[in-house]
Enzyme design. Structure first.
Site, PDB file in Angstrom:
ATOM      1  N   GLU A   7       0.809  -1.224   0.000  1.00  0.00           N
ATOM      2  CA  GLU A   7       0.000   0.000   0.000  1.00  0.00           C
ATOM      3  C   GLU A   7       0.846   1.279   0.000  1.00  0.00           C
ATOM      4  OE1 GLU A   7      -2.789  -0.431  -0.900  1.00  0.00           O
ATOM      5  OE2 GLU A   7      -3.740  -2.144   0.055  1.00  0.00           O
ATOM      6  N   HIS A  37      -2.910   2.342   8.353  1.00  0.00           N
ATOM      7  CA  HIS A  37      -3.938   1.566   7.659  1.00  0.00           C
ATOM      8  C   HIS A  37      -4.140   0.276   8.440  1.00  0.00           C
ATOM      9  CE1 HIS A  37      -6.133  -0.854   4.930  1.00  0.00           C
ATOM     10  NE2 HIS A  37      -5.112  -1.625   4.606  1.00  0.00           N
ATOM     11  N   HIS A  46      -7.120  -2.996   9.706  1.00  0.00           N
ATOM     12  CA  HIS A  46      -8.251  -3.779   9.194  1.00  0.00           C
ATOM     13  C   HIS A  46      -9.307  -3.898  10.287  1.00  0.00           C
ATOM     14  CE1 HIS A  46      -5.825  -5.839   5.721  1.00  0.00           C
ATOM     15  NE2 HIS A  46      -5.993  -4.548   5.550  1.00  0.00           N
ATOM     16  N   HIS A  74     -12.434  -3.693   2.751  1.00  0.00           N
ATOM     17  CA  HIS A  74     -11.004  -3.781   3.023  1.00  0.00           C
ATOM     18  C   HIS A  74     -10.631  -3.384   4.450  1.00  0.00           C
ATOM     19  CE1 HIS A  74      -6.709  -2.636   1.462  1.00  0.00           C
ATOM     20  NE2 HIS A  74      -6.699  -3.336   2.565  1.00  0.00           N
TER      21      HIS A  74
HETATM   22 ZN   LIG Z   1      -5.127  -3.591   3.918  1.00  0.00          ZN
END
Ligand SMILES: [Zn+2]
Length: 217
Positions: free
Chosen positions: A83, A102, A104, A164
């Site tokens: 990413e 980031h 989850h 996501h």
């Molecule tokens: Zn991810």
């Protein structure tokens, strides 16, 4: 949110990235291979990011990779997170952002899947998150996702990536970490409440105005 002093050196920054990663892993917001974090010294044109394909719960500073704002590797032995394109995009678009998390988050991601908007149901949500925007689906690691994130992050601190996970940004790591944690707390409160009640009592408009004035949001 409190103001925190900027971190003094790259070594401290790298330490903080690893500590933040471990905390979020222990909270179940980052999994064995899912989730990534980056940070830069204020305004720097390169940043440090976590590696791809390595267990996230025990990262050490030597596992991190330094990349420029185009995502090109400058330093480090491992492959940078897949990413990296959206992290680089955020730093290019937001001079005020020095950290990107980031994670989850299962409940925040679940609410978005169900088409439920995350609302300022608590004071903390109103102050910390402000408006949570939902980014439509794009395949992980692609330029298409980076482009969408670049558009949606304008004026936002928290995003949910459809199917996501989530993104939190801040002027430092602690702020970005606070964003993704608060997002999950608020999503959980909203989820619990929505089991029993359809119309949730939101913070009244006039008090939202007061919060905006008090916190300058
Ligand atoms: Zn991810």
């Amino acid at each position: 949110m409190e103001e925190f002093l900027p971190l003094a050196s790259e070594e401290e920054l790298k330490e903080e990235i690893c500590k933040t990663m471990r905390r979020l892993f222990n909270r179940g917001l980052i999994s064995a291979l899912g989730g990534n974090i980056s940070a830069r010294l204020p305004g720097a044109s390169e940043f440090w990011i976590t590696p791809s394909g390595v267990f996230k719960g025990e990262l050490e500073t030597e596992d991190l990779i330094k990349v420029d704002l185009e995502g090109r590797v400058i330093e480090g032995y491992l492959r940078p997170s897949i990413e990296t394109p959206f992290h680089a995009m955020i730093y290019r678009r937001r001079a005020d952002v020095n950290a990107v998390v980031h994670s989850h988050n299962p409940i925040a991601t679940g609410l978005a899947l169900a088409g439920i908007e995350i609302k300022p149901v608590t004071v903390e949500a109103a102050v910390v998150l402000r408006r949570v925007r939902i980014v439509p689906w794009a395949f992980p690691g692609t330029d298409a996702l980076a482009k969408l994130v670049g558009e949606y992050i304008e004026g936002a601190r928290a995003l949910v990536l459809m199917n996501h996970g989530v993104v939190g940004v801040g002027s430092n790591l602690l702020e970005a970490e606070t964003i993704v944690e608060t997002l999950e707390e608020v999503a959980t409160a909203q989820f619990v409440a929505s089991m029993f009640k359809r119309d949730l009592p939101l913070i009244p408009e006039e008090d939202m105005e007061l919060i905006k004035r008090l916190y300058g949001v």
